[in-house]
Design a protein around this motif. Structure first.
Motif: not given
Length: 390
Positions: A217, A261, A263-270, A272
């Motif tokens: 993260k 959370r 799932l609601f953060n585009w920067k964490q998309r990898r 998902w």
């Protein structure tokens, strides 16, 4: 299957041979947390002290043991010049023991191993090399555990399972850029990365899963090094396996409850896909239970129920056996295992049902743990029959 083969072709096949002599290897601190491990810790220390890695210290942390672990590690610290012993008088969990070990360590790079682990002589070199070859963003490198005790059906099934779970799944997840968890039995960390994420979570039952998510993260890279071989002991009884797997499942569920959370953060998309996979696995377990109970109550004859199971499960079991064969074939490059493929036939027949029940049993524990908080204390796991099989 596709991911593990692709990783083999693009990553493993292109890795160059290890050249030990042409590199100034940095100092490493090997942390070994212990709780009631008097039967295994001496053998582990003997193995770690005998490693050829030039600059190392071994820190043994006794976390409130009630057996003879305290006296054993004190004696070992007096016998070996590079071994230090830390005595904690209260059981506050593996994560807390690792934090104490980190505070006492003198090196920037930490190798954390369990107290039943036996490292291959080249394992520390392969782990540490990743930090220099892959860049400053590498925060952790997980090794390749393999099973030492192969005495009965359960341990041999786990040998096949580890090649699939640790091997094929980690290879595939690494291609995606994120992994669910490092292997707590053998993993190397950059100390700076651990400090950046606030160290291990002492209220989480599985510190390895929790810290993997914290690192990723914060965009620290987690690598998988299949050449870093570590031999370990596994449970050889159903009760031992049950306790171990419920703990693992609870740890995974605690993580997805804490980190929803992402799932609601585009920067964490990898991450998902890894996150959603955990929820789908839980949904699959409940679906399997529901369909099985429905069949038991609606089937008019035993033959009807057996026929349903046979036809509905054949394709899934067949794919599972193919996956296990490919995983064993790939992992046999490092440690011959293909001869144990016969035992893979029992895996879908026995383990699927056990693991389904494990997932369901772990859910109330994970929810209760999240509400209660406090230190996640631990118990020494079932190590199986102690032998020298390698």
């Amino acid at each position: 299957m596709a991911g593990s083969i692709l990783f083999l072709r693009t990553k493993e096949s292109k890795s160059d041979s290890l050249n030990i002599e042409d590199f100034d290897w940095p100092m490493v601190s090997i942390l070994v947390p212990c709780h009631n491990e008097e039967e295994t810790i001496e053998e582990t220390v003997r193995n770690l002290s005998g490693l050829s890695y030039p600059k190392k210290e071994i820190i043994l942390i006794n976390d409130g043991s009630t057996d003879g672990t305290s006296e054993t590690i004190k004696r070992l610290s007096e016998r070996y010049g590079n071994v230090r012993a830390i005595q904690l008088h209260e059981n506050r969990g593996k994560a807390n023991a690792l934090q104490v070990g980190l505070f006492a360590s003198r090196a920037e790079y930490l190798i954390c191993v369990d107290s039943d682990a036996m490292l291959a002589d080249t394992a520390p070199y392969y782990l540490i090399r990743q930090f220099f070859e892959q860049g400053e963003r590498v925060g952790a490198v997980t090794g390749n555990p393999t099973i030492r005790n192969r005495n009965n059906l359960l341990s041999r099934m786990q040998l096949v399972e580890y090649a699939s779970i640790i091997g094929a799944i980690k290879r595939t997840q690494r291609l995606l850029g994120k992994v669910m968890t490092v292997s707590g039995v053998v993993v190397a960390y950059r100390k700076k990365a651990l400090v950046d994420v606030g160290l291990w979570d002492r209220d989480m039952i599985t510190e390895d899963i929790a810290v993997s998510w914290k690192l990723q993260k914060r965009f620290w890279d987690v690598r998988y090094e299949p050449n870093a071989i570590c031999w370990m002991l596994v449970p050889e009884t159903l009760s031992g396996i049950w306790k171990q797997r419920v703990r693992w499942a609870q740890g995974g569920q605690e993580v997805i409850l804490r980190h929803w959370r992402v799932l609601f953060n585009w920067k964490q998309r990898r991450i998902w896909l890894i996150y959603l996979e955990q929820w789908i696995s839980i949904l699959w377990a409940f679906s399997w239970l529901f369909v099985t109970l429905l069949l038991l109550f609606t089937a008019t004859r035993l033959q009807e129920m057996l026929l349903w199971f046979t036809f509905s499960s054949f394709a899934l079991v067949f794919i599972c056996l193919v996956q296990l064969f490919i995983a064993l074939l790939i992992d046999s490059r490092y440690n011959p295992k293909l001869k144990y493929y016969f035992w893979a036939a029992w895996y879908p027949a026995v383990y699927w049902m056990i693991n389904t029940a494990v997932v369901i049993a772990a859910i109330p524990r994970a929810i209760s743990s999240r509400l209660k908080g406090g230190y996640a204390i631990w118990n020494s796991p079932d190590r199986g029959i102690k032998n020298k099989t390698s």
